[in-house]
Design an enzyme around this catalytic site. Sequence first.
Site, PDB file in Angstrom:
ATOM      1  N   HIS A  50     -21.027   1.910  -8.562  1.00 21.81           N
ATOM      2  CA  HIS A  50     -21.299   1.855  -7.145  1.00 21.81           C
ATOM      3  C   HIS A  50     -22.036   0.624  -6.491  1.00 21.81           C
ATOM      4  CE1 HIS A  50     -21.549   6.430  -8.080  1.00 21.81           C
ATOM      5  NE2 HIS A  50     -21.068   6.359  -6.706  1.00 21.81           N
ATOM      6  N   ARG A  99      -6.575  11.113  -3.817  1.00 22.64           N
ATOM      7  CA  ARG A  99      -7.173  11.588  -4.904  1.00 22.64           C
ATOM      8  C   ARG A  99      -8.660  12.105  -4.746  1.00 22.64           C
ATOM      9  NH1 ARG A  99      -4.559   6.613  -7.938  1.00 22.64           N
ATOM     10  NH2 ARG A  99      -3.232   7.446  -9.298  1.00 22.64           N
ATOM     11  N   CYS A 155       4.351   8.068  -6.100  1.00 24.89           N
ATOM     12  CA  CYS A 155       2.933   7.511  -5.761  1.00 24.89           C
ATOM     13  C   CYS A 155       2.322   7.125  -7.141  1.00 24.89           C
ATOM     14  CB  CYS A 155       2.048   8.741  -5.313  1.00 24.89           C
ATOM     15  SG  CYS A 155       1.949  10.153  -6.252  1.00 24.89           S
TER      16      CYS A 155
HETATM   17  C1  PEP Z   1       0.660  10.273 -11.377  1.00 20.78           C
HETATM   18  O1  PEP Z   1       0.328  11.029 -12.373  1.00 20.78           O
HETATM   19  O2  PEP Z   1       1.639   9.273 -11.163  1.00 20.78           O
HETATM   20  C2  PEP Z   1      -0.389  10.199 -10.186  1.00 20.78           C
HETATM   21  C3  PEP Z   1      -0.044   9.487  -9.289  1.00 20.78           C
HETATM   22  O3  PEP Z   1      -1.205  10.806 -10.362  1.00 20.78           O
HETATM   23  P1  PEP Z   1      -2.824  10.415 -11.110  1.00 20.78           P
HETATM   24  O4  PEP Z   1      -2.506   8.944 -11.725  1.00 20.78           O
HETATM   25  O5  PEP Z   1      -3.982  10.758 -10.285  1.00 20.78           O
HETATM   26  O6  PEP Z   1      -2.556  11.313 -12.388  1.00 20.78           O
END
Ligand code: PEP
Length: 594
Positions: A203, A310, A517
């Site tokens: 933080h 997220r 992503c």
């Molecule tokens: C992934 O699984 O590639 C993703 C983008 O989600 P996380 O990394 O939050 O599981």
Amino acid sequence: MLLPPPFVPAETVFRGIGVGSSVVMGSAYVPEALTAERRRLPDVPSAEREVDRFLAAKGRLEEDFLAARDGLPEGLDAADREIFDIYLSVLREPGFRKRVQDLILDRRLNTEAAVSDALAYYRVRIASRLDPRSEYLVDRADDIDQLLDSFTAVLTGRERFPKGGFSERTVVVVRNLTPVELTALPRQHLGGIVTENGSPTSHTALLAQALEIPAVMGVAGIVSHAASGQRVILDAAEGHVILDPDRDARGFYEIRSASLATRQREIVRMAHLPAVTLDGAAVEVCGNLQLVDEIPAIMSYGGDGVGLYRTEMAYLSRITLPPEEELFGSYRRVIEAAAPRPVTIRTLDLGADKIPLSLGTTFSAENQALGLRAIRFCLKHREVFRVQLRAILRASVHGNLRIMIPMVSNMEEVEEARAMLAETAAELAAEGLPSREGIPVGIMVEVPAAVFLAAELAARCDFFSIGTNDLIQYSIALDRTNPDVADLYQPLHPSILRMIKTVLDTGRRTGTPVSICGGMAADPVSASLLIGMGARALSLPYFNIPRIKRLVRVSFLSDLRKLAADALRAATAAEAGSAVRSWLKSKHSDLLAA
Ligand code: PEP
Ligand code: MG
């Protein structure tokens, strides 16, 4: 980049993790260490007086935390204030007060020792429920240490920093700096901070970033080498600290400081150019967001929107579940800041290595990555899910929102999530609260079951986003947090490339947009192959956005297609990556080095 500079002996350069992108030259301020004396109290009356001392210190700290939280500059949001709420919730928890009082009265410990032991309980709670390898979770344990420091300062009546302010540009060098102390530092002469503890997601680091104070954190052993008044150079871009720099070093860093400022301006200027290949293919490059504070950075680094929000991160560090109003405030702030650009908000992906303190007992300890995670958790704990859906739907009228469901492995999960969304929208309408109609609803494709069901899922999804991090974990059968199998984590494994190709092809055939992503989107080698295989939307950490946009701008799609076709025929990850690596090395080596 010239680092370390040749004339600075390597042993005088201290290394840590930089927060920020500038160089600061100033003088060090090293506060006196706070040590709490541990004592046994002689008798019952002195133990009773000690309880009063504890309650007075607790009351004073509550006031300080409230004042620090409310005194934060305008423009910071709920997430920045969150640490103070965490501290306040610990201080106000009846269990904490009782535990300290019992330790004072029954064990005859002085307040310093009793508070330290009581807080140790919270540290153990964090460490035992959560994976200690995860940075996010280690930070929460640091926060508990910082609360202990705040107690010690109040109990001993010693101020660590001069009330009247620093007399010249100052770099604070300290073992540990609490967020409260950071916000209380006189800022007009504060050049930066250097800490032995902490990490980029603590933080204190997040606040430093939000307040634009350059910092280097996690610098082992620096406090015993530094003295107040000593000259110091802090290179936040590289995470380096130099004590007593000589004239040559100072000259070097003056030049470096100016060139960093120019480079930063250039990166930001170029980042806003559209990502279009030399033969005309446009690629959308969005940012991944964990904390509300990252939204300005995503925008200033040229993000075309938020491709992955997220949302579970806001649940991890707290003792209670976040209330609807607070979630609504955060979502609204992100959506408004991005508008008219899209924000893909991912519903809770709790479970596996992301288990909040408030729900610790809900998850069984065994095989958590294969357990109650993400949509599986949400459909079993509908009250938690409903609060989030209400906040998302209420925020939807403030911009361009898409909803994404994580870890889907069958059709029923999509149907049930859609049904809950519809029910929640109806419930809000009955209360007179508006939400947008026709919000696009999509899924993360991150388990092999979804890859091979993509055609059917497409009929009920408005978009797909491939989560390569989990797709690799679940396809190659390796826990992505387990260092024993880290060498087997191969993004260019031919099976992974072929699965991604299957999803991209299914998306094209069914008219379902597909974004990517996971971490593969942020790396120039794998991103080249993704684009060559047909990806036209990527989402990645904000600091990688300019580099990946530049990769697109300097490439011919025809070259990338050919490289991808070759990689798809390979039998090993090494073979799949070799041609694209040599192509990048020979034509765009700056992209590999950046
Ligand atoms: C992934 O699984 O590639 C993703 C983008 O989600 P996380 O990394 O939050 O599981
Ligand atoms: Mg995932």
